[in-house]
Motif scaffolding. Sequence first.
Motif, PDB file in Angstrom:
ATOM      1  N   TYR A  15       0.776  -1.063   0.160  1.00 52.63           N
ATOM      2  CA  TYR A  15      -0.012   0.052   0.032  1.00 52.63           C
ATOM      3  C   TYR A  15       0.550   1.236   0.128  1.00 52.63           C
ATOM      4  CZ  TYR A  15      -3.255   3.342   1.030  1.00 52.63           C
ATOM      5  OH  TYR A  15      -4.155   4.561   1.381  1.00 52.63           O
ATOM      6  N   SER A  66       1.638   2.125  -3.643  1.00 56.19           N
ATOM      7  CA  SER A  66       1.481   2.015  -4.300  1.00 56.19           C
ATOM      8  C   SER A  66       0.949   3.886  -3.922  1.00 56.19           C
ATOM      9  CB  SER A  66      -0.016   1.326  -4.379  1.00 56.19           C
ATOM     10  OG  SER A  66      -0.798   1.062  -2.970  1.00 56.19           O
ATOM     11  N   ARG A  67       0.922   4.608  -3.222  1.00 54.60           N
ATOM     12  CA  ARG A  67       0.795   5.266  -2.802  1.00 54.60           C
ATOM     13  C   ARG A  67       1.075   6.272  -3.061  1.00 54.60           C
ATOM     14  NH1 ARG A  67      -0.783   8.551   2.858  1.00 54.60           N
ATOM     15  NH2 ARG A  67       1.250   7.466   3.768  1.00 54.60           N
ATOM     16  N   SER A  76       0.625   6.740  -6.317  1.00 56.89           N
ATOM     17  CA  SER A  76      -0.690   7.471  -7.017  1.00 56.89           C
ATOM     18  C   SER A  76      -0.055   8.971  -6.673  1.00 56.89           C
ATOM     19  CB  SER A  76      -1.498   7.525  -5.732  1.00 56.89           C
ATOM     20  OG  SER A  76      -1.324   7.922  -4.903  1.00 56.89           O
ATOM     21  N   SER A  92       5.448   7.163   5.887  1.00 58.02           N
ATOM     22  CA  SER A  92       4.667   7.840   6.585  1.00 58.02           C
ATOM     23  C   SER A  92       4.591   9.088   6.879  1.00 58.02           C
ATOM     24  CB  SER A  92       4.224   7.076   7.406  1.00 58.02           C
ATOM     25  OG  SER A  92       2.610   6.143   6.575  1.00 58.02           O
ATOM     26  N   TYR A 136       5.644  12.238   5.017  1.00 55.14           N
ATOM     27  CA  TYR A 136       4.258  12.486   4.259  1.00 55.14           C
ATOM     28  C   TYR A 136       3.514  13.495   4.982  1.00 55.14           C
ATOM     29  CZ  TYR A 136       1.234  12.100   0.113  1.00 55.14           C
ATOM     30  OH  TYR A 136       0.499  12.536  -0.746  1.00 55.14           O
ATOM     31  N   ARG A 164      -1.745   0.240  -8.184  1.00 58.43           N
ATOM     32  CA  ARG A 164      -2.862   0.672  -7.121  1.00 58.43           C
ATOM     33  C   ARG A 164      -3.306   0.246  -6.705  1.00 58.43           C
ATOM     34  NH1 ARG A 164      -5.590   4.666 -11.584  1.00 58.43           N
ATOM     35  NH2 ARG A 164      -3.899   3.915 -13.291  1.00 58.43           N
TER      36      ARG A 164
END
Length: 572
Positions: A460, A463-464, A467, A527, A530, A571
């Motif tokens: 995840y 994919s984040r 994106s 994380s 971000y 994704r």
Amino acid sequence: MDLEELLTDRLAPAFATVAGVPVNPVVRRSGRADFQSDAALALARRLGRPPRDIAAEVLGYAELSDLCSVAEVSGPGFLNLTVADAALAGLVSALAADPRLGVPVAAEPETVVIDYSAPNVAKEMHVGHLRSTVIGDAAARLLEWLGHRVLRANHLGDWGTPFGMLIEHLVDLGEVEAAQELSVGDLDSFYKAARSAFDADEAFRERSRRRVVALQGGDEVTLRLWRLLVEQSERYFMTVYDRLDVTLTEGDFYGESSYNDRLAPVVDDLGRLGLLRESDGASCVFPPGSVGRDGEPLPLIVRKSDGGYGYPATDLAAIRHRTGTLGATRLLYVVGLPQRRHFEMVYAVAAQAGWLSPPARAEHVGFGSILGADGRMLRSRAGGSVKLVGLLEEAISRATTLTRERNPELDEAEAAEVGRAVGIGAIKYADLSSDRHRDYVLDWERMLSLDGNTAPYLQYAYSRIRSIFRRAGVAARPDAAVSLVEPAERALAFELVGFGRVVGEVAENLEFHHLAGYLYRLAAAFSAFYERCPVLRADEPVRDSRLVLCDLTARVLRQGLHLLGIRTPERM
Ligand code: ARG
């Protein structure tokens, strides 16, 4: 070169000057600064001087100005080092420009044989084979990426006395029927039916015994039936590998039978070397250092009293082949811990016989069991052993359901693709992220969770990041200038530049949970970054600099997961 190495290279000469002898500064990550070295403390005792004085003197000699913004003595004599932002940014830029992400190709590539998976013909693979397959495949991927010549040896159990009974059962069933049953993976019922006929019926037992003799004698008809068993089983195992997304191919099966012609020479040579001793009619070697609980020396039986050869002789022949003919210098055996003693003895005998001498060495890459939620060996509801494909299907179907729930915008095909990547990824990661020497509990909820040290969490995170680039409609510019200001940026940068070090260590100890743990820390650092540091909303040049951090994180996550055999959907 990573930061630990760079700092070590600067501190070592300074320590040597002060001590008059070479000293390892033992640089490590620190809670107080970025890095610290405690070497002055140990040295103080040797030199009979206060550690703080030594540390201060070392700082006087060490050339650190370009690397560190602060280098100071603290506490009883620690050296605390804070890396200069510009130096760290420089390392990140170099990493961004490096397609290998700071992981150099091995200076001395070698031929490595990895013995893994190794299921048995006409027998269901069990969870132990799952672990071997997953760990062995990660080792193959990693060592190959480092530039080694990796030979995958799928040491298929395709020989031995059970084949008499298996062939007779095949005859009773009819070839077509039997082939059908085996190729769809009904190996357990095939094996069990053969076993019960053997246990129940004296005539069947007698036929089975004669069949073993015929097989060993090379009888054409018997060999044809045996090959049918082997081929159908191999076909079935390939479907499991395909599901599991491992790199084993048809060409990697090295049946135990392929060593048959080399077993007698192995035992003869052991005799010639004076290593054999007869014990109860069997030919044995007593390797030095192998003793049982009672202190009695333990024998490795290389020829049984009936003249037959077994598992140990085959493994000796395999070692001789791997070092002698294939030229391998590193032999890895990814096999459960219960077989540890067997391998220790086999290696010891091979070494005595001169078939395993430096630089060639063998390592048992052992592992524990997979436990059920009840903390006991994993069992099916009926109490039998768990069928591997069943486990994989369950993982895929659970993950696909979750994927559909979480991402209603994905179409069917994409959801299936992601579900498969996540389900198989979760199985592999649950295995590789735990210390392989220990047992671990198969816990669906946990391993499929998007939080915590799991495959879906890392996938995840990947994919984040992808994106972010999709949304912005931009590609990363690895050559953009990097500047690191925020603590969260620095923390992420430290993780990024640590990839090479972790990979290098894991290539040695094959403890993949260190790589998994690293990827988890990296994703967590991302994380935090971000959350605190706007990326697309930031002004230039900060925006481009942060995009470099994003892109590098994605690349490292992708490569790291790829080494573990785990896919990274764009994704999810
Ligand atoms: N076929 C064996 C088993 O199922 C594993 C073989 C491991 N490799 C070896 N070279 N002995 O337990």
